[in-house]
Design a protein around this motif. Structure first.
Motif, PDB file in Angstrom:
ATOM      1  N   SER A 213       0.827  -1.098  -0.123  1.00 57.43           N
ATOM      2  CA  SER A 213       0.036   0.146   0.319  1.00 57.43           C
ATOM      3  C   SER A 213       0.980   1.255  -0.036  1.00 57.43           C
ATOM      4  O   SER A 213       2.622   0.777   0.188  1.00 57.43           O
ATOM      5  CB  SER A 213      -1.495  -0.117   1.026  1.00 57.43           C
ATOM      6  OG  SER A 213      -2.014   0.523   0.765  1.00 57.43           O
ATOM      7  N   GLU A 289      -8.239  -3.561  -7.130  1.00 56.14           N
ATOM      8  CA  GLU A 289      -9.411  -3.053  -5.289  1.00 56.14           C
ATOM      9  C   GLU A 289      -8.103  -1.840  -5.053  1.00 56.14           C
ATOM     10  O   GLU A 289      -7.869  -1.896  -3.602  1.00 56.14           O
ATOM     11  CB  GLU A 289      -8.580  -4.141  -4.566  1.00 56.14           C
ATOM     12  CG  GLU A 289      -9.640  -5.605  -4.958  1.00 56.14           C
ATOM     13  CD  GLU A 289      -9.184  -6.695  -4.411  1.00 56.14           C
ATOM     14  OE1 GLU A 289      -9.635  -7.762  -4.228  1.00 56.14           O
ATOM     15  OE2 GLU A 289      -7.753  -6.549  -4.178  1.00 56.14           O
ATOM     16  N   ARG A 292      -6.949   3.623  -0.075  1.00 57.56           N
ATOM     17  CA  ARG A 292      -6.298   4.768  -0.015  1.00 57.56           C
ATOM     18  C   ARG A 292      -6.543   5.449  -1.533  1.00 57.56           C
ATOM     19  O   ARG A 292      -6.700   6.945  -1.110  1.00 57.56           O
ATOM     20  CB  ARG A 292      -4.779   4.820   0.077  1.00 57.56           C
ATOM     21  CG  ARG A 292      -3.958   5.529   0.356  1.00 57.56           C
ATOM     22  CD  ARG A 292      -2.489   5.513   0.568  1.00 57.56           C
ATOM     23  NE  ARG A 292      -2.493   3.907   0.999  1.00 57.56           N
ATOM     24  CZ  ARG A 292      -2.162   4.408   1.931  1.00 57.56           C
ATOM     25  NH1 ARG A 292      -1.828   4.936   3.520  1.00 57.56           N
ATOM     26  NH2 ARG A 292      -1.975   3.504   2.649  1.00 57.56           N
ATOM     27  N   TYR A 389      -7.702   4.941   5.852  1.00 55.69           N
ATOM     28  CA  TYR A 389      -7.032   4.226   7.252  1.00 55.69           C
ATOM     29  C   TYR A 389      -6.854   4.901   8.810  1.00 55.69           C
ATOM     30  O   TYR A 389      -6.047   5.098   9.120  1.00 55.69           O
ATOM     31  CB  TYR A 389      -5.398   3.825   6.714  1.00 55.69           C
ATOM     32  CG  TYR A 389      -5.330   2.853   5.698  1.00 55.69           C
ATOM     33  CD1 TYR A 389      -5.971   1.319   5.927  1.00 55.69           C
ATOM     34  CD2 TYR A 389      -5.081   3.227   4.565  1.00 55.69           C
ATOM     35  CE1 TYR A 389      -6.586   0.905   4.494  1.00 55.69           C
ATOM     36  CE2 TYR A 389      -5.111   2.199   3.204  1.00 55.69           C
ATOM     37  CZ  TYR A 389      -5.203   0.623   3.366  1.00 55.69           C
ATOM     38  OH  TYR A 389      -5.755  -0.330   2.554  1.00 55.69           O
TER      39      TYR A 389
HETATM   40  C1  LIG Z   1      -5.585  -7.357  -0.231  1.00 55.45           C
HETATM   41  C2  LIG Z   1      -5.868  -6.413  -0.477  1.00 55.45           C
HETATM   42  N1  LIG Z   1      -6.317  -5.212  -1.679  1.00 55.45           N
HETATM   43  C3  LIG Z   1      -7.082  -3.898  -1.273  1.00 55.45           C
HETATM   44  C4  LIG Z   1      -6.310  -3.824  -0.279  1.00 55.45           C
HETATM   45  C5  LIG Z   1      -6.290  -2.070  -0.406  1.00 55.45           C
HETATM   46  O1  LIG Z   1      -4.733  -1.453  -0.818  1.00 55.45           O
HETATM   47  P1  LIG Z   1      -5.063   0.476  -1.437  1.00 55.45           P
HETATM   48  O2  LIG Z   1      -5.502   0.695  -0.082  1.00 55.45           O
HETATM   49  O3  LIG Z   1      -3.155   0.420  -0.979  1.00 55.45           O
HETATM   50  O4  LIG Z   1      -5.749   1.076  -2.326  1.00 55.45           O
HETATM   51  C6  LIG Z   1      -5.262  -3.863   0.558  1.00 55.45           C
HETATM   52  C7  LIG Z   1      -5.038  -3.090   1.518  1.00 55.45           C
HETATM   53  O5  LIG Z   1      -3.952  -2.796   2.225  1.00 55.45           O
HETATM   54  C8  LIG Z   1      -5.220  -5.128   0.806  1.00 55.45           C
HETATM   55  O6  LIG Z   1      -5.197  -6.245   1.142  1.00 55.45           O
END
Ligand SMILES: Cc1ncc(COP(=O)(O)O)c(C=O)c1O
Length: 430
Positions: A213, A289, A292, A389
């Protein structure tokens, strides 16, 4: 009104500085602090919509279609989830609680992607009860338990297998997840073997990766996506669906990079389509997915200055009425923020200050070494880029109670989370 100057770059879209200081979504932050109290999470609806919309349209343009599942771990407040659902997003849920949030916000079961490196039976049963579209299996033992639960429920569950491809990304080591040694996922070899030999009750559809992340240099994310089709072909495993996770970083301070989430999603789609063509495979359905990169820049946290004092080493602390209870990221990752005074954000600074949270921990420092124009008791302090977060990680250490949240849009503010009361704090104690 003047357009957002460089000091205000991490603030949401449409932030302006006027006579009352900073306004977001057409509402002055000082008005929000007065009307709703502090600490207060403020979310800008148009930033959420624009970022979500750009990702959804980029992934939907994939040759075999695609979808974006918003990572609820970054922000799971129901009003925000309803808004993102309206924008065409699905939901990435990592617990029975997150599944419940998605269902309450209106997400259909088919749009749910279920995660977690240690899913309990209750989590898996919640996924089955919600008729989740995909469960991302994190290991063989989990596959065995999920298979048994699905057979008992008379259901065949579509699954992906999460692999840790051993590709590093430039981020804090506490949020890197795709390296060898990660607690998330299995080795590529184990993932292939699992997909060849799934327990009855599970139907393998493809692979999942998520490398980490707050990745500001996204090339490794694209490289990993490019690597997967040939891997699937060489191992003879299905690749009807390819989920490449989230991870794109955001700007927390004015000088940081600010990668474009729509462009990044397009780059992923192009890389996967090219890699499939090279590997002689049909392009799978693509899932991304983001968490953030949608929620982070949309959020601002407001505090009130409680007191100032200059201490033995000559430094001056500005104490605020929040801290690690509403922002755990400083303690977890040494995160850096760029707070400003909401009423005079671009006024010339008179000195450098340390921003102390109110919790009984020396590490509860929201920012250290911030240039500010004469802060005073009662000033409203605004910390940008706090949409991801933060509210989801809020806790009640020292029994302060968790903050309220508002959604701002077109000159109006709507309370979307009440401030936690003392009665609520003690509701579970017997
Ligand atoms: C499996 C998975 N997908 C998506 C995310 C979202 O990540 P980000 O908020 O960095 O886009 C995370 C965050 O840890 C995750 O563990």
């Amino acid at each position: 009104m003047t357009e957002r100057p460089s000091e205000l770059l991490p603030f949401p879209d449409g932030t302006v500085e006027g006579p009352a200081g900073i306004s977001i979504g057409g509402v002055p932050l000082t008005t929000l602090a007065r009307d709703f109290g502090t600490p207060l999470y403020v979310y800008d609806a148009s930033t959420l919509r624009r970022r979500a919309g750009s990702i959804v349209s980029a992934v939907s343009a994939a040759p075999s279609g695609g979808r974006a599942a918003f990572a609820l771990k970054s922000l799971s407040t129901l009003a925000v989830l309803r808004l993102l659902h309206e924008e065409g997003m699905g939901a990435d849920c990592a617990s029975a609680g997150e599944i419940a949030a998605a269902v309450r916000a209106g997400f259909a079961g088919a749009s749910l992607v279920i995660h977690g490196n240690a899913k309990s039976d209750a989590d898996l049963q919640a996924a089955i009860a919600a008729d989740a579209g995909l469960v991302v299996v994190d290991g063989r033992d989990e596959a065995v338990r999920l298979g048994a639960l699905c057979r008992a429920a008379g259901r065949v569950q579509d699954v992906l297998v999460r692999i840790a491809p051993g590709i590093g990304v430039d981020t804090h080591r506490h949020i890197a997840t795709g390296h060898h040694g990660s607690k998330f996922g299995v080795t590529p070899a184990e993932g292939a073997s699992l997909l060849h030999d799934l327990p009855a009750g599970l139907r393998g559809r493809g692979l999942h990766i998520h490398l980490g992340s707050q990745v500001l240099e996204p090339a490794p994310l694209v490289a990993a996506a490019r690597w997967l089709p040939a891997f699937a072909r060489d191992e003879g495993i299905p690749l009807e669906v390819l989920d490449v996770g989230g991870g794109l970083g955001i700007r927390y301070t004015p000088s940081q990079a600010d990668p474009d989430p729509g462009q990044h999603t397009s780059n992923l789609v192009t890389a996967i389509a090219e890699a499939c063509s090279d590997a002689g495979l049909a392009v799978p359905e693509i899932i991304v997915e983001p968490g953030r990169s949608i929620s982070g820049p949309a959020g601002v946290t407001l505090y009130t200055v409680i007191g100032l004092k200059t201490v033995g080493d000559g430094s001056t602390w500005v104490a605020i009425d929040g801290g690690m209870g509403d922002n755990l990221r400083v303690g977890l990752y040494g995160a850096i923020y760029a707070p400003v005074l909401a009423a005079r954000p671009t006024m010339a600074p008179i000195g450098r200050f340390r921003i102390a949270g109110r919790h009984c921990e020396s590490t509860d420092v929201i920012a250290d070494g911030v240039d500010l124009p004469a802060p005073a008791v009662g000033d409203v302090m605004a910390v940008p880029a706090t949409g991801a977060y933060h509210q989801t990680m809020a806790h009640s250490y020292n029994l302060f109670g968790r903050p309220a949240a508002v959604l701002v849009e077109a000159g109006t503010a709507r309370l979307i989370t009440r401030r936690e009361t003392l009665d609520e704090l003690f509701a579970r104690d017997l």
